[in-house]
Design a protein around this motif. Structure first.
Motif, PDB file in Angstrom:
ATOM      1  N   TYR A 126     -80.358 -48.524   2.484  1.00  0.00           N
ATOM      2  CA  TYR A 126     -80.159 -47.110   2.841  1.00  0.00           C
ATOM      3  C   TYR A 126     -81.134 -46.705   3.931  1.00  0.00           C
ATOM      4  N   ASP A 127     -80.819 -45.575   4.613  1.00  0.00           N
ATOM      5  CA  ASP A 127     -81.752 -45.008   5.589  1.00  0.00           C
ATOM      6  C   ASP A 127     -82.694 -44.072   4.856  1.00  0.00           C
ATOM      7  N   VAL A 128     -83.915 -44.495   4.709  1.00  0.00           N
ATOM      8  CA  VAL A 128     -84.858 -43.735   3.895  1.00  0.00           C
ATOM      9  C   VAL A 128     -85.813 -42.938   4.772  1.00  0.00           C
ATOM     10  N   ALA A 129     -85.941 -41.613   4.492  1.00  0.00           N
ATOM     11  CA  ALA A 129     -86.880 -40.787   5.248  1.00  0.00           C
ATOM     12  C   ALA A 129     -88.263 -40.815   4.589  1.00  0.00           C
ATOM     13  N   ASP A 130     -88.279 -40.805   3.238  1.00  0.00           N
ATOM     14  CA  ASP A 130     -89.569 -40.789   2.530  1.00  0.00           C
ATOM     15  C   ASP A 130     -89.397 -41.335   1.120  1.00  0.00           C
ATOM     16  N   ASP A 188     -86.108 -39.780  -0.536  1.00  0.00           N
ATOM     17  CA  ASP A 188     -85.510 -38.830   0.405  1.00  0.00           C
ATOM     18  C   ASP A 188     -84.724 -39.621   1.437  1.00  0.00           C
ATOM     19  N   LEU A 189     -83.389 -39.495   1.356  1.00  0.00           N
ATOM     20  CA  LEU A 189     -82.543 -40.204   2.320  1.00  0.00           C
ATOM     21  C   LEU A 189     -82.425 -39.362   3.585  1.00  0.00           C
ATOM     22  N   ALA A 197     -92.241 -52.489  -6.545  1.00  0.00           N
ATOM     23  CA  ALA A 197     -92.018 -53.135  -5.237  1.00  0.00           C
ATOM     24  C   ALA A 197     -90.583 -53.599  -4.995  1.00  0.00           C
ATOM     25  N   PRO A 198     -89.989 -54.395  -5.898  1.00  0.00           N
ATOM     26  CA  PRO A 198     -88.614 -54.874  -5.618  1.00  0.00           C
ATOM     27  C   PRO A 198     -87.615 -53.716  -5.522  1.00  0.00           C
ATOM     28  N   ILE A 199     -87.829 -52.656  -6.269  1.00  0.00           N
ATOM     29  CA  ILE A 199     -86.887 -51.534  -6.229  1.00  0.00           C
ATOM     30  C   ILE A 199     -86.989 -50.803  -4.887  1.00  0.00           C
ATOM     31  N   VAL A 200     -88.240 -50.566  -4.482  1.00  0.00           N
ATOM     32  CA  VAL A 200     -88.454 -49.924  -3.185  1.00  0.00           C
ATOM     33  C   VAL A 200     -87.817 -50.767  -2.077  1.00  0.00           C
ATOM     34  N   ALA A 201     -88.034 -52.066  -2.148  1.00  0.00           N
ATOM     35  CA  ALA A 201     -87.497 -52.970  -1.129  1.00  0.00           C
ATOM     36  C   ALA A 201     -85.980 -52.908  -1.107  1.00  0.00           C
ATOM     37  N   ALA A 202     -85.378 -52.897  -2.309  1.00  0.00           N
ATOM     38  CA  ALA A 202     -83.921 -52.888  -2.396  1.00  0.00           C
ATOM     39  C   ALA A 202     -83.334 -51.599  -1.821  1.00  0.00           C
ATOM     40  N   VAL A 203     -84.004 -50.485  -2.105  1.00  0.00           N
ATOM     41  CA  VAL A 203     -83.504 -49.210  -1.583  1.00  0.00           C
ATOM     42  C   VAL A 203     -83.612 -49.196  -0.065  1.00  0.00           C
ATOM     43  N   ALA A 204     -84.789 -49.596   0.424  1.00  0.00           N
ATOM     44  CA  ALA A 204     -85.031 -49.573   1.868  1.00  0.00           C
ATOM     45  C   ALA A 204     -84.068 -50.493   2.604  1.00  0.00           C
ATOM     46  N   ALA A 205     -83.677 -51.595   1.948  1.00  0.00           N
ATOM     47  CA  ALA A 205     -82.809 -52.572   2.600  1.00  0.00           C
ATOM     48  C   ALA A 205     -81.394 -52.030   2.806  1.00  0.00           C
TER      49      ALA A 205
END
Ligand SMILES: Nc1ncnc2c1ncn2[C@@H]1O[C@H](COP(=O)(O)OP(=O)(O)OP(=O)(O)O)[C@@H](O)[C@H]1O
Ligand SMILES: [Mg+2]
Lengths: 270, 334
Positions: free
Chosen positions: B305-309, B261-262, B295-303
Motif C-alpha cells: 500500500y501507499d503509506v503516509a504514516d 495512514d494511507l 516488523a513483518p506486519i509493517v513491512a507487509a503493509v508498506a510493500a
C-alpha cells in the motif's frame, strides 16, 4: 487469661477511658450539666418511692429504710456496671459503622476496647445518688463482721451480675442488628425490678429472677441477711451468701457468648 | 506438629493462603419482598497465594470480587469458612491480638482515628495500646509527620481534617508500631493527583528503607504501576492471575495496535498476522498479538500500500484488566 494479662487489660482499659475523660473535659459545662441532669432524674425516682410510702406504711412488710437498702444497693451495682462497661450496648452501631473492624486490628482484646470506648462520667450523678441512699439505709443495719463482708461482696457481685447481663445481651447484636431494645428489657428491666422487695412478685417471677436472669442475687438475697430477715418466699438460706457465685457464673456465661459472637461476626460488605 | 514452629526457615512466606474460602449467609427478599429466603454468598473460594517478606503486591479485581473479604481474613477480622491462612506464622483469627502488633491496616473508606479527638491524642493512645517505647514512638512519629507533612494538623480534631489529611493520619497510625506487613484497602480513594503521587512515593520509600511488606488493593492501576512488581487479580472470589504486571498482557490475550495512514482511502488492508479493527477515511487500525513482532506486519503493509504514516500503540493495561474481568470465573455468584 493469665493474671498478668488481666492486669494489662485493665491498664489498657483505663488508658482508653482516660482519653475519653480528657476529651469530655474540653466541654466542662456540658459535662457538669449532663451529670446534674442524670442525678436529678434518678433522684426523682427515689422521691417517687418516698411519696408512695407516705401513703403506705410498708411495702409487703418492708419499711422505708429497708426498701432504701434494696434500692441503694441495686442502683449502686447498676451505676458502677453502667459506668464501667455501658458502651458495650453500642456494639450494633460499632458493627454498622465498621468501628468494630478497626478495633479487631488493635492488640487489645475487643471487649476491653468496646467497654472503654466513649467512656463517660455522666453517670456520676446516678452513682452519687445511689451511694447516698445506700449510705443512709446502712445506718439502720445492725452491723456484724459477717454482715460487712456480705455487704461488700454484694456490691462487687452485683456489679459482676450486671456486667454479665450487659455483655451477654449485647452479644445478640452480633446475630441480629438493632436488638438494643431487646437487651435493655433484660438489663434495665432487671435493674428496675430489683429496686423493690421481690416478694411483691409471684413466686414464679422470683424463680426466674434467681435462676434465669439472676438479678435477685444483686441485692435481694444478701439484703435479707443484712436485715436479719427470713426469706418470705422460703428460698434456701444459702442463697443469701451465693451472690459471688452468681456473679462469677453470669460473667463466665457472658464471656462464652461473647467469644462465640466474635467468631460469628461477619463484618459489613463495604 | 510441634516442629513446624522451629523449622520455619527465613524463606517461609510471610503470608500463606491456601484454598481459602469464605461464605456469607444472607437473607434475600423474593416475590416482591413478601418472602425471605436464606442464601449463601461465596465471597472467596479456592484462593491460594503466598507473599514473601519485603514484597509489594497489588491485589486487584472488580467490585465485589472479594478483595476486602480477603484482607479481613488476613487480619483476623473474619474467620474463614474453609482453607488455610497464616501470617507471620500465626493463625490470624485465632491469634488475632498477637498478630495485631505485627501488622498495620488501612481501610481507605474508614478511619481508625478517634473522630472527636485531636490527631495527637489518637497517636498517643496507639502508643499505649501497642506499647511502643517512648524513644521509638518519638522517632517514628517525627519521621512520618515530616514525610507526610502532617505537622500543622496534629492538634486538629480528626473530624475537621480533609480526606487527604485524614488518610495521611490513618497511614501514620498504622505504621507507628513498625509493622512487618501493611495492608492497604483502597488507600488512594478520593485523593487528588498530587496527594496520590506523594502517597505512592511515601509507600515506596517505606518499602525501600524498612522492608515493609505491602499488600494493596486499589481500583487505580497507576497505584499498581507505580508500586507493585507483582499483581494478583481476583475475580468472583478466586485468583485469575498472579505474576508480574507486565505478564498480564500475555495472560489477558492483549494486542498492540498498528495505526496506518494511507495516502488514499482504501478497503480494509489485508496482511498476514494482523486484523483491521477500525477504518476512518484513509486511517486504519490493525491489531496484532502483543507478543508478536511488529516488523513483518509493517513491512507487509508498506510493500502493498501507499503509506503516509505509521504508528504503534502499546496495549492499555486497563483494557487488559477489563478483558480479564469480563472473561471472569465460571462460578456463578449469588
Ligand atoms: N458482611 C457481609 N455480608 C454479606 N455479604 C458480604 C459481606 N461482606 C462481603 N460480602 C459479599 O462478598 C462479596 C465480596 O465482597 P468484598 O467486599 O470482599 O469485595 P471487594 O473486592 O472488596 O469489592 P470492592 O472493590 O467493591 O471494595 C460481595 O459479593 C459482597 O456482597
Ligand atoms: Mg472492598
Amino acid at each position: 487469661m493469665a493474671e498478668a494479662g488481666a492486669a494489662l487489660h485493665l491498664r489498657s482499659y483505663f488508658q482508653i477511658a482516660w482519653l475519653w475523660i480528657r476529651a469530655a473535659w474540653q466541654y466542662p459545662t456540658s459535662f457538669v450539666l449532663l451529670a446534674l441532669g442524670n442525678g436529678l432524674i434518678t433522684g426523682l425516682d427515689f422521691v417517687g418511692l418516698w411519696i408512695m410510702f407516705a401513703h403506705l406504711d410498708d411495702l409487703k412488710g418492708f419499711t422505708l429504710h429497708e426498701v432504701a437498702l434494696l434500692y441503694g444497693s441495686a442502683s449502686l451495682a447498676l451505676a458502677v456496671a453502667d459506668t464501667a462497661i455501658g458502651s458495650v450496648e453500642r456494639i450494633g452501631t460499632y458493627i454498622r459503622t465498621g468501628r468494630l473492624d478497626q478495633m479487631l486490628t488493635k492488640p487489645v482484646p475487643l471487649l476491653v476496647q468496646v467497654c472503654a470506648d466513649q467512656f463517660t462520667l455522666r453517670r456520676l450523678g446516678r452513682l452519687t445518688q445511689a451511694a447516698v441512699v445506700f449510705g443512709w439505709a446502712c445506718t439502720y443495719v445492725d452491723w456484724t463482721p459477717l454482715r460487712v463482708l456480705v455487704a461488700v461482696s454484694m456490691l462487687l457481685s452485683g456489679g459482676l451480675v450486671f456486667f454479665g447481663l450487659f455483655v451477654g445481651f449485647s452479644c445478640v447484636q452480633f446475630w441480629t442488628t438493632d436488638a438494643t431494645e431487646f437487651a435493655n428489657a433484660f438489663t434495665y428491666g432487671g435493674a428496675t425490678v430489683t429496686q423493690y422487695p421481690l416478694n411483691i412478685f409471684p413466686r414464679e417471677v422470683l424463680v426466674g429472677l434467681t435462676f434465669v436472669i439472676p438479678v435477685a442475687f444483686v441485692n435481694w438475697y444478701p439484703c435479707l441477711y443484712l436485715l436479719g430477715r427470713s426469706d418470705p418466699a422460703g428460698m434456701p438460706e444459702a442463697f443469701q451468701f451465693a451472690s459471688p457465685l452468681a456473679g462469677v457464673l453470669t460473667m463466665a456465661a457472658a464471656l462464652l457468648v461473647w467469644r462465640s459472637g466474635v467468631r460469628h461476626y461477619t463484618s459489613t460488605g463495604s | 506438629m510441634s516442629v513446624t514452629g522451629s523449622v520455619r526457615s527465613a524463606q517461609a512466606p510471610l503470608i500463606d493462603v491456601r484454598d481459602l474460602e469464605r461464605t456469607f449467609d444472607v437473607r434475600r427478599r423474593v416475590d416482591g419482598g413478601r418472602r425471605r429466603v436464606r442464601d449463601s454468598v461465596l465471597a472467596v473460594h479456592d484462593l491460594t497465594f503466598s507473599v514473601q517478606a519485603g514484597e509489594m503486591v497489588g491485589y486487584i479485581g472488580p467490585n465485589g470480587a472479594g478483595k476486602s473479604t480477603t484482607i479481613k481474613m488476613l487480619t483476623g477480622i473474619l474467620v474463614p469458612t474453609g482453607g488455610h491462612v497464616s501470617v507471620a506464622g500465626l493463625d490470624p483469627s485465632r491469634d488475632r491480638v498477637e498478630l495485631a502488633r505485627r501488622i498495620g491496616v488501612v481501610f481507605g473508606q474508614r478511619s481508625t482515628l478517634w473522630w472527636d479527638l485531636p490527631l495527637r491524642d489518637s497517636f498517643d493512645l496507639l502508643q499505649k495500646m501497642y506499647r511502643i517505647s517512648p524513644a521509638r514512638y518519638r522517632d517514628n512519629l517525627g519521621r512520618f509527620v515530616e514525610l507526610l507533612d502532617l505537622g500543622d494538623q496534629l492538634d486538629t480534631p480528626v473530624r475537621q481534617l480533609s480526606l487527604g489529611q485524614r488518610m495521611r493520619g490513618d497511614i501514620t497510625a498504622a505504621l507507628l508500631h513498625d509493622p512487618e506487613v501493611l495492608y492497604l484497602d483502597e488507600p488512594t480513594i478520593g485523593l487528588d493527583v498530587v496527594s496520590k503521587g506523594r502517597l505512592r512515593e511515601f509507600l515506596r520509600a517505606l518499602n525501600d528503607e524498612r522492608g515493609t511488606t505491602l499488600l494493596l488493593t486499589t481500583h487505580d492501576l497507576q497505584d499498581i504501576e507505580a508500586l507493585c512488581d507483582r499483581v494478583i487479580v481476583i475475580d468472583h472470589g478466586t485468583s485469575v492471575y498472579d505474576g508480574p504486571l507486565a505478564g498480564l498482557h500475555v495472560e489477558g490475550g492483549s494486542s498492540r495496535t498498528l495505526v496506518v495512514d494511507l495516502v488514499d482511502e482504501a478497503p480494509p488492508v489485508e496482511v498476514p498476522g494482523a486484523t483491521v479493527r477500525r477504518v476512518e477515511g484513509p486511517r486504519q487500525w490493525l491489531s496484532f498479538p502483543a507478543d508478536a513482532s511488529a516488523a513483518p506486519i509493517v513491512a507487509a503493509v508498506a510493500a502493498s500500500y501507499d503509506v503516509a504514516d505509521l504508528s504503534i500503540q502499546e496495549p492499555d493495561i486497563e483494557d487488559v484488566i477489563r478483558e480479564l474481568y469480563s472473561r471472569g470465573a465460571p462460578e456463578p455468584l449469588g
